[in-house]
Design a protein around this motif. Structure first.
Motif, PDB file in Angstrom:
ATOM      1  N   VAL A 104       0.816  -1.156  -0.034  1.00 24.76           N
ATOM      2  CA  VAL A 104      -0.070   0.008  -0.022  1.00 24.76           C
ATOM      3  C   VAL A 104       0.836   1.498   0.006  1.00 24.76           C
ATOM      4  O   VAL A 104       2.019   1.306   0.478  1.00 24.76           O
ATOM      5  CB  VAL A 104      -0.854  -0.237   1.223  1.00 24.76           C
ATOM      6  N   GLY A 105       0.357   2.466  -0.639  1.00 23.83           N
ATOM      7  CA  GLY A 105       1.017   3.558  -0.356  1.00 23.83           C
ATOM      8  C   GLY A 105       1.598   4.096  -1.680  1.00 23.83           C
ATOM      9  O   GLY A 105       2.118   5.346  -1.667  1.00 23.83           O
ATOM     10  N   ARG A 106       1.574   3.551  -2.712  1.00 26.17           N
ATOM     11  CA  ARG A 106       2.128   3.904  -3.982  1.00 26.17           C
ATOM     12  C   ARG A 106       1.425   4.728  -4.940  1.00 26.17           C
ATOM     13  O   ARG A 106       1.571   5.576  -5.762  1.00 26.17           O
ATOM     14  CB  ARG A 106       2.919   2.542  -4.789  1.00 26.17           C
ATOM     15  N   HIS A 107      -0.132   4.315  -4.809  1.00 25.89           N
ATOM     16  CA  HIS A 107      -1.038   4.922  -5.605  1.00 25.89           C
ATOM     17  C   HIS A 107      -2.360   4.823  -4.959  1.00 25.89           C
ATOM     18  O   HIS A 107      -3.043   3.693  -4.810  1.00 25.89           O
ATOM     19  CB  HIS A 107      -1.227   4.559  -6.970  1.00 25.89           C
ATOM     20  N   ALA A 108      -3.121   5.806  -4.127  1.00 27.39           N
ATOM     21  CA  ALA A 108      -3.980   5.791  -3.340  1.00 27.39           C
ATOM     22  C   ALA A 108      -5.340   5.189  -3.949  1.00 27.39           C
ATOM     23  O   ALA A 108      -6.266   4.358  -3.573  1.00 27.39           O
ATOM     24  CB  ALA A 108      -4.535   7.072  -2.835  1.00 27.39           C
ATOM     25  N   ASP A 109      -5.786   5.678  -5.286  1.00 30.58           N
ATOM     26  CA  ASP A 109      -6.852   5.044  -5.975  1.00 30.58           C
ATOM     27  C   ASP A 109      -6.584   3.678  -6.358  1.00 30.58           C
ATOM     28  O   ASP A 109      -7.572   2.950  -6.457  1.00 30.58           O
ATOM     29  CB  ASP A 109      -7.065   5.875  -7.184  1.00 30.58           C
ATOM     30  N   LYS A 110      -5.398   3.051  -6.654  1.00 25.09           N
ATOM     31  CA  LYS A 110      -5.279   1.649  -6.849  1.00 25.09           C
ATOM     32  C   LYS A 110      -5.270   1.131  -5.692  1.00 25.09           C
ATOM     33  O   LYS A 110      -5.903   0.024  -5.836  1.00 25.09           O
ATOM     34  CB  LYS A 110      -3.974   1.564  -7.771  1.00 25.09           C
ATOM     35  N   ASP A 111      -4.907   1.519  -4.684  1.00 23.31           N
ATOM     36  CA  ASP A 111      -4.851   0.874  -3.276  1.00 23.31           C
ATOM     37  C   ASP A 111      -6.413   0.564  -2.872  1.00 23.31           C
ATOM     38  O   ASP A 111      -6.804  -0.397  -2.743  1.00 23.31           O
ATOM     39  CB  ASP A 111      -4.363   1.676  -2.231  1.00 23.31           C
ATOM     40  N   THR A 112      -7.451   1.688  -3.288  1.00 24.31           N
ATOM     41  CA  THR A 112      -8.617   1.352  -3.006  1.00 24.31           C
ATOM     42  C   THR A 112      -9.168   0.630  -3.984  1.00 24.31           C
ATOM     43  O   THR A 112     -10.044  -0.318  -3.430  1.00 24.31           O
ATOM     44  CB  THR A 112      -9.335   2.765  -3.157  1.00 24.31           C
ATOM     45  N   LEU A 113      -8.856   0.378  -5.083  1.00 21.49           N
ATOM     46  CA  LEU A 113      -9.543  -0.411  -5.950  1.00 21.49           C
ATOM     47  C   LEU A 113      -8.953  -1.953  -5.653  1.00 21.49           C
ATOM     48  O   LEU A 113      -9.990  -2.840  -5.814  1.00 21.49           O
ATOM     49  CB  LEU A 113      -8.966  -0.093  -7.420  1.00 21.49           C
ATOM     50  N   ARG A 114      -7.931  -2.157  -5.341  1.00 15.99           N
ATOM     51  CA  ARG A 114      -7.170  -3.329  -5.208  1.00 15.99           C
ATOM     52  C   ARG A 114      -8.309  -3.824  -3.899  1.00 15.99           C
ATOM     53  O   ARG A 114      -8.598  -5.202  -3.825  1.00 15.99           O
ATOM     54  CB  ARG A 114      -6.074  -3.290  -4.699  1.00 15.99           C
ATOM     55  N   ARG A 115      -8.189  -3.243  -2.930  1.00 19.62           N
ATOM     56  CA  ARG A 115      -8.984  -3.518  -1.655  1.00 19.62           C
ATOM     57  C   ARG A 115     -10.650  -4.088  -2.021  1.00 19.62           C
ATOM     58  O   ARG A 115     -11.053  -4.912  -1.298  1.00 19.62           O
ATOM     59  CB  ARG A 115      -9.144  -2.500  -0.530  1.00 19.62           C
ATOM     60  N   ASP A 116     -11.295  -3.137  -3.051  1.00 17.59           N
ATOM     61  CA  ASP A 116     -12.385  -3.394  -3.388  1.00 17.59           C
ATOM     62  C   ASP A 116     -12.743  -4.554  -4.194  1.00 17.59           C
ATOM     63  O   ASP A 116     -13.588  -5.440  -3.900  1.00 17.59           O
ATOM     64  CB  ASP A 116     -12.998  -2.212  -4.158  1.00 17.59           C
TER      65      ASP A 116
END
Length: 256
Positions: free
Chosen positions: A11-23
């Motif tokens: 986590v921490g390299r790209h906030a939008d992608k972090d959220t997408l992956r969690r979803d």
């Protein structure tokens, strides 16, 4: 443990992608489409064998004598099908942790030595029975399979957040092992296909040409422009620290 905690490794390299992956990871678990743990990983999924079969229906797959395939569990059926189809498979050492980044699986040699393809297709098996190979010693790669957490029908993709796939492909491009004719593909569960606007593609990101799911084969028309090579400014300090050969490889590439 919260969802955020479970997905914290990269986590921490790209906030939008972090959220997408969690979803996506949450949805796979909620719907029971996952096989085994999914968090901080390229998730294994129900129907991975069907997705591999669909991928093998592509004309580019049939033509390719050589493929590169990521080492993750959902692509075991891809590696297995490639070996049974008589293709030489190049697979990266998981997370590029050793001094030699890739192994070569030659189906002719494996068969002659009595090594079952089912064993050679899993990571423990190909690490034991594959032939170690440097980036520079690999042949031209007409077909590359990458692991994905989320994809879009427009060819967007994101992995687990570590950046291994884009780094590999960038190195291959600098060495002339991958070019505009190389097909970049993946297998995912249909629930991992998300709207295009959910995957922000950056300049160093490689786009997909084909996506196979358990339910569909998606051919991407007019995939996005691909990067020319490695954007070394985007390579993070922890990648240099955790990938043993990366600094030396960069020096060799810059001397070319």
């Amino acid at each position: 443990m919260t969802d955020g905690d479970k997905g914290a490794r990269w986590v921490g390299r790209h906030a939008d992608k972090d959220t997408l992956r969690r979803d996506v990871w949450s949805r796979l678990e909620r719907d029971g489409a996952n096989i085994g743990p999914v968090w901080s990983a390229i998730p294994n999924f129900a129907g991975a064998d069907l997705a591999a079969k669909r991928l093998s229906e592509l004309p580019a797959w049939r033509r390719a004598a050589v493929i590169k395939c990521n080492p993750d569990p959902p692509q075991i059926p891809v590696r297995l099908r490639a070996l049974y189809d008589g293709k030489t498979v190049f697979a990266p050492v998981p997370e590029l942790r050793t001094g030699t980044p890739f192994v070569k699986l030659d189906p002719v040699r494996l068969k002659a030595e009595g090594i079952q393809f089912e064993l050679a297709a899993v990571s423990q098996g190909f690490l034991r029975h594959g032939e170690p190979v440097e980036f520079e010693d690999m042949p031209y790669l007409p077909f590359c399979v990458v692991g994905c957490v989320a994809v879009s029908r427009a060819g967007g993709r994101t992995g687990k957040g570590a950046g291994f796939a884009d780094l590999e492909l960038g190195i291959f491009r600098e060495l002339g092992k991958v070019d505009a004719d190389t097909v970049i593909a993946t297998t995912v569960h249909s629930s991992q296909v998300v709207p295009e606007d959910r995957i922000p593609m950056q300049a160093h990101d490689s786009a997909l040409h084909a996506i196979a799911t358990e339910a569909d084969l998606i051919r991407v028309d007019g995939a996005a422009r691909q990067p020319a090579g490695v954007d070394w400014d985007q390579v993070k300090p922890d990648q240099f620290a955790s990938i043993p050969f990366l600094s030396a490889l960069r020096e060799r590439l810059e001397r070319r």
